[in-house]
Scaffold this motif. Structure first.
Motif, mmCIF file in Angstrom:
data_model
loop_
_atom_site.group_PDB
_atom_site.id
_atom_site.type_symbol
_atom_site.label_atom_id
_atom_site.label_comp_id
_atom_site.label_asym_id
_atom_site.label_seq_id
_atom_site.Cartn_x
_atom_site.Cartn_y
_atom_site.Cartn_z
ATOM 1 N N LYS A 53 4.441 7.635 -15.415
ATOM 2 C CA LYS A 53 5.294 8.119 -14.126
ATOM 3 C C LYS A 53 6.620 8.001 -14.184
ATOM 4 O O LYS A 53 7.163 6.843 -14.924
ATOM 5 N N ASN A 54 7.262 8.696 -13.561
ATOM 6 C CA ASN A 54 8.632 8.379 -13.066
ATOM 7 C C ASN A 54 8.990 7.040 -12.207
ATOM 8 O O ASN A 54 9.558 7.384 -11.172
ATOM 9 N N SER A 55 8.705 5.893 -12.661
ATOM 10 C CA SER A 55 8.798 5.010 -11.525
ATOM 11 C C SER A 55 10.062 4.566 -11.078
ATOM 12 O O SER A 55 10.450 4.096 -9.894
ATOM 13 N N THR A 56 10.963 5.199 -11.901
ATOM 14 C CA THR A 56 12.503 4.919 -11.411
ATOM 15 C C THR A 56 12.720 5.653 -10.176
ATOM 16 O O THR A 56 13.345 5.266 -9.222
ATOM 17 N N LEU A 57 11.975 6.692 -9.972
ATOM 18 C CA LEU A 57 12.295 7.612 -8.854
ATOM 19 C C LEU A 57 11.746 7.054 -7.805
ATOM 20 O O LEU A 57 11.910 6.908 -6.614
ATOM 21 N N GLY A 58 10.392 6.195 -7.842
ATOM 22 C CA GLY A 58 9.786 5.533 -6.988
ATOM 23 C C GLY A 58 10.794 4.421 -6.151
ATOM 24 O O GLY A 58 10.891 4.244 -5.083
ATOM 25 N N MET A 59 11.357 3.733 -7.152
ATOM 26 C CA MET A 59 12.390 2.570 -6.673
ATOM 27 C C MET A 59 13.355 3.066 -6.057
ATOM 28 O O MET A 59 13.999 2.465 -5.080
ATOM 29 N N LEU A 60 14.003 4.345 -6.553
ATOM 30 C CA LEU A 60 15.066 4.938 -5.810
ATOM 31 C C LEU A 60 14.912 5.174 -4.242
ATOM 32 O O LEU A 60 15.591 4.842 -3.624
ATOM 33 N N ILE A 61 13.782 5.937 -4.146
ATOM 34 C CA ILE A 61 13.292 6.093 -2.683
ATOM 35 C C ILE A 61 12.959 4.778 -1.950
ATOM 36 O O ILE A 61 13.510 4.598 -0.535
ATOM 37 N N ALA A 62 12.423 3.803 -2.612
ATOM 38 C CA ALA A 62 12.215 2.640 -1.630
ATOM 39 C C ALA A 62 13.527 1.797 -1.697
ATOM 40 O O ALA A 62 13.663 1.313 -0.411
ATOM 41 N N PHE A 63 14.463 1.857 -2.458
ATOM 42 C CA PHE A 63 15.829 1.151 -2.209
ATOM 43 C C PHE A 63 16.727 1.960 -1.246
ATOM 44 O O PHE A 63 17.337 1.236 -0.507
ATOM 45 N N ALA A 68 0.859 -1.266 0.055
ATOM 46 C CA ALA A 68 0.249 0.077 -0.195
ATOM 47 C C ALA A 68 0.906 1.071 0.111
ATOM 48 O O ALA A 68 0.725 2.155 -0.822
ATOM 49 N N ILE A 69 1.899 1.406 0.860
ATOM 50 C CA ILE A 69 2.776 2.348 0.902
ATOM 51 C C ILE A 69 3.477 2.491 -0.330
ATOM 52 O O ILE A 69 3.668 3.490 -0.968
ATOM 53 N N GLY A 70 3.892 1.610 -0.954
ATOM 54 C CA GLY A 70 4.606 1.558 -2.319
ATOM 55 C C GLY A 70 3.598 1.853 -3.314
ATOM 56 O O GLY A 70 4.097 2.573 -4.390
ATOM 57 N N LEU A 71 2.492 1.711 -3.348
ATOM 58 C CA LEU A 71 1.509 2.250 -4.444
ATOM 59 C C LEU A 71 1.201 3.591 -4.321
ATOM 60 O O LEU A 71 1.402 4.289 -5.227
ATOM 61 N N VAL A 72 1.117 3.933 -3.074
ATOM 62 C CA VAL A 72 1.088 5.560 -2.815
ATOM 63 C C VAL A 72 2.377 6.176 -3.135
ATOM 64 O O VAL A 72 2.525 7.569 -3.644
ATOM 65 N N LEU A 73 3.480 5.685 -3.107
ATOM 66 C CA LEU A 73 4.918 6.190 -3.542
ATOM 67 C C LEU A 73 4.793 6.435 -4.983
ATOM 68 O O LEU A 73 5.320 7.244 -5.623
ATOM 69 N N ALA A 74 4.377 5.457 -5.662
ATOM 70 C CA ALA A 74 4.282 5.087 -6.994
ATOM 71 C C ALA A 74 3.548 6.514 -7.646
ATOM 72 O O ALA A 74 3.872 7.101 -8.700
ATOM 73 N N ALA A 75 2.414 6.520 -6.944
ATOM 74 C CA ALA A 75 1.407 7.564 -7.479
ATOM 75 C C ALA A 75 1.649 9.160 -7.070
ATOM 76 O O ALA A 75 1.565 9.905 -7.856
ATOM 77 N N LEU A 108 8.521 -2.719 -5.275
ATOM 78 C CA LEU A 108 7.469 -3.519 -6.044
ATOM 79 C C LEU A 108 6.449 -2.882 -7.088
ATOM 80 O O LEU A 108 6.442 -2.902 -8.192
ATOM 81 N N PRO A 109 5.498 -1.888 -6.382
ATOM 82 C CA PRO A 109 4.516 -1.513 -7.057
ATOM 83 C C PRO A 109 5.114 -0.234 -7.880
ATOM 84 O O PRO A 109 4.580 -0.480 -9.067
ATOM 85 N N SER A 110 6.239 0.381 -7.750
ATOM 86 C CA SER A 110 6.816 1.246 -8.757
ATOM 87 C C SER A 110 7.377 0.577 -9.942
ATOM 88 O O SER A 110 7.370 0.762 -11.032
ATOM 89 N N ALA A 111 7.923 -0.937 -9.597
ATOM 90 C CA ALA A 111 8.346 -1.618 -10.834
ATOM 91 C C ALA A 111 7.450 -2.084 -11.681
ATOM 92 O O ALA A 111 7.377 -2.031 -12.783
#
Length: 295
Positions: A242-252, A70-77, A262-265
């Motif tokens: 979306k810039n999903s790479t940015l979401g993965m950067l923050i998550a990682f 859920a947090i990952g989905l909001v991050l992607a959004a 994972l949701p950003s990926a």
């Protein structure tokens, strides 16, 4: 969790290169043109920064996602559009100048807004408090400033001082983005290989629903605000691509949680599928007479 130097160093560098590419496509004249008629930029920016993250929270709650997803989905959004959204807008015959402005403005604004949305998601998602998700604001602001603000400014300087070089460099930026995205997705799959099937089944429908709803929200909002068709296309694309790479950067690198990444990926894959529909729909909406996508 422990991360490899490839993620800790290589991912921020790769994202910075992508952001340089966005700067390479931008001039001061683009800002001046939109400043003369700012309504579309205001609508698109507010929608990206406020409405789409709220939509992400709504989808996460509606589908009762596990806290990390859920947090990952909001991050992607909450992530802005990227260079891909500018290309899709061009192919769909939307307003490319508006698309670029929205990408840049939102990319700069998320330095402040993105950590706040993650914190909000951690508060409102049931069970998220037990996941111990921490987003150090100072670290996040510094990271985003380094990989977004500075590279965009560098790209704009190159564009202004050496336009021919900018054109040549811009050709390679998209390739860098694709390579980085593929590498990240492979890394996530390997890191979560014992649970990847379960997690994909949980996050896939949510990501697809978010992506489609975000596109429809962008188009509907622009339509209600009586914006021209080319602007409607640009805003719909910005909301959905979306810039999903940015979401993965923050998550990682900040949150350090593969599940949240994972949701950003998955979003990074799904959005390429809906991009084809956007291009097809945009071309039908604009008609064969619309040869120049820039309004």
């Amino acid at each position: 969790m422990e991360q490899s130097p490839l993620i800790d160093i290589g991912l921020p560098v790769a994202l910075a290169i992508i952001m340089v590419g966005i700067g390479l496509s931008l001039t001061r004249q683009d800002f001046a043109a939109q400043a003369k008629a700012p309504w579309a930029s205001i609508v698109g920016t507010v929608g990206q920064l406020v409405l789409v993250p709220l939509l992400g929270i709504g989808v996460a709650l509606l589908l009762n996602l596990p806290p990390a997803l859920a947090i990952g989905l909001v991050l992607a959004a909450a992530c802005p559009g990227g260079s891909t959204s500018n290309l899709v807008t061009y192919l769909a015959r939307g307003n490319v100048a508006l698309s670029i402005i929205l990408t840049v403005v939102a990319s700069l604004a998320v330095i402040l807004t993105l950590p706040l949305w993650i914190d909000l998601a951690a508060e409102v998602v049931p069970g998220a408090a037990e996941t111990n998700v921490e987003v150090p604001l100072a670290q996040t602001f510094g990271l985003l400033g380094g990989v977004i603000l500075v590279p965009v400014l560098i790209g704009m300087v190159i564009k202004a001082k050496a336009p021919r070089l900018a054109v040549r460099l811009e050709r390679y930026v998209g390739l860098v983005g694709i390579v980085v995205l593929v590498a990240l997705i492979v890394g996530i799959v390997m890191g979560l290989r014992d649970r990847i099937g379960e997690l994909l089944l949980a996050s896939g429908p949510a990501v697809l629903l978010l992506n489609v709803l975000a596109i429809l929200l962008g188009g509907a909002l622009a339509y209600v605000c009586r914006l021209p068709r080319a602007d409607q296309i640009a805003i719909a694309v910005e909301f959905g691509i979306k810039n999903s790479t940015l979401g993965m950067l923050i998550a990682f690198t900040v949150i350090r949680n593969d599940e949240i990444a994972l949701p950003s990926a998955v979003y990074g894959l799904v959005m390429y599928l809906t991009a084809f529909a956007l291009v097809w729909g945009g071309r039908r909406l604009m008609g064969p007479a619309a040869q120049d996508p820039v309004t």
